[in-house]
Design a protein around this motif. Sequence first.
Motif, short mmCIF file in Angstrom:
data_model
loop_
_atom_site.label_atom_id
_atom_site.label_comp_id
_atom_site.label_asym_id
_atom_site.label_seq_id
_atom_site.Cartn_x
_atom_site.Cartn_y
_atom_site.Cartn_z
N THR A 60 10.35 46.97 -78.73
CA THR A 60 11.28 46.72 -80.20
C THR A 60 12.81 46.71 -79.56
O THR A 60 13.09 47.41 -78.89
N LYS A 61 13.51 45.56 -80.08
CA LYS A 61 14.61 45.26 -79.62
C LYS A 61 15.70 46.86 -80.09
O LYS A 61 15.14 47.47 -81.17
N GLN B 238 16.69 47.48 -83.65
CA GLN B 238 15.57 47.73 -84.75
C GLN B 238 14.67 48.83 -84.44
O GLN B 238 14.07 49.43 -85.33
N GLN B 239 15.04 49.84 -83.22
CA GLN B 239 14.56 51.06 -83.10
C GLN B 239 14.83 51.95 -84.09
O GLN B 239 13.97 52.77 -84.37
#
Length: 323
Positions: A176-177, A180-181
């Motif tokens: 997950t980038k 976005q986490q």
Amino acid sequence: MKKTLLFGLFPILVLFLCACGKKSAKTVNVGMFPNVTHAQGVIAYQLSREGRGWFEKYLPEDCKIEWISFNAGPSAINSIFGGDLDMTYIGPNPAINGFIKSDGKSVRVLAGAADGGAGLLVNPKLGIKSPKDFKGKIIGTPQVANTQDVACRAWLIANGLKINEGAGGDVEILPTKNPQQLPIFKRGEMDAAWTVEPWVSRLETEAGAKMFFFEKDAVTTVLAARTEFLNEKPEIAKALLQAHKDLTKWINENPKEAQELVRKGIKNISGADFPQELIANAWRRMKYTSEINRHGMEKFVDDSFSCGFIDKKIDISPLFFKF
């Protein structure tokens, strides 16, 4: 079956032309990411933007710099392979993978840039107190085969945990980038995250995450270059290397001004406006250095092998370049 090295063709986010004066016949393309861990690159970009470029002072008058911002290491390596990037701040694992994928030909590491700033954070409500407590949990990492992803996988394996690869296992890895986490962690769809500053501090302050394991001495960022560029323009490469060393020294001597330049640079590159307090919090976990941590780099080879990203351990001595 061994996993294949992944060099996803991620798009370049932003292309910045940061030079003043007359049009030049010589251009040096330098990459970086809008992170606290890439402070030298972000600061140099911001200073160029403000018309008081740092690297420019070390270059001939007819030479200019284009700063290129990337989202992930593999995309920067692809640009080196394509001849579109001369030098870049990058994580050690993509640099090593680029070296391996090009049969030791295309990538060289010139200097260290940053150590530390990465680690494993957990949801404190889950009562995770030891590695065995990660069984059945989901851990987010920025990208498959990136520096933090490899570190996470190697740590889990070293602690006797099997990674779920679709056929059973103890722990699921969720690539997950970094940006976005945070929302995923807040929603409870991710139990832990292995990430890097300033996202470590954001998870702590905005999502209540707690540090479980901190990589104090981990190699986080290095300064790498395209081998052909080093061979064809050694004097320019030397000048850029000296600029990097001097800037690193300045950063350590002027932390407050450096932090403000990083904050401004990240905002101008990505639009993310981090509070100065968050930058300062992340800063205390970082060590900015131009020295290459060869032992740490070599450990990445061992970790990549243990994770199955490479088929055999190799000698990376040729990766380290000296003029």
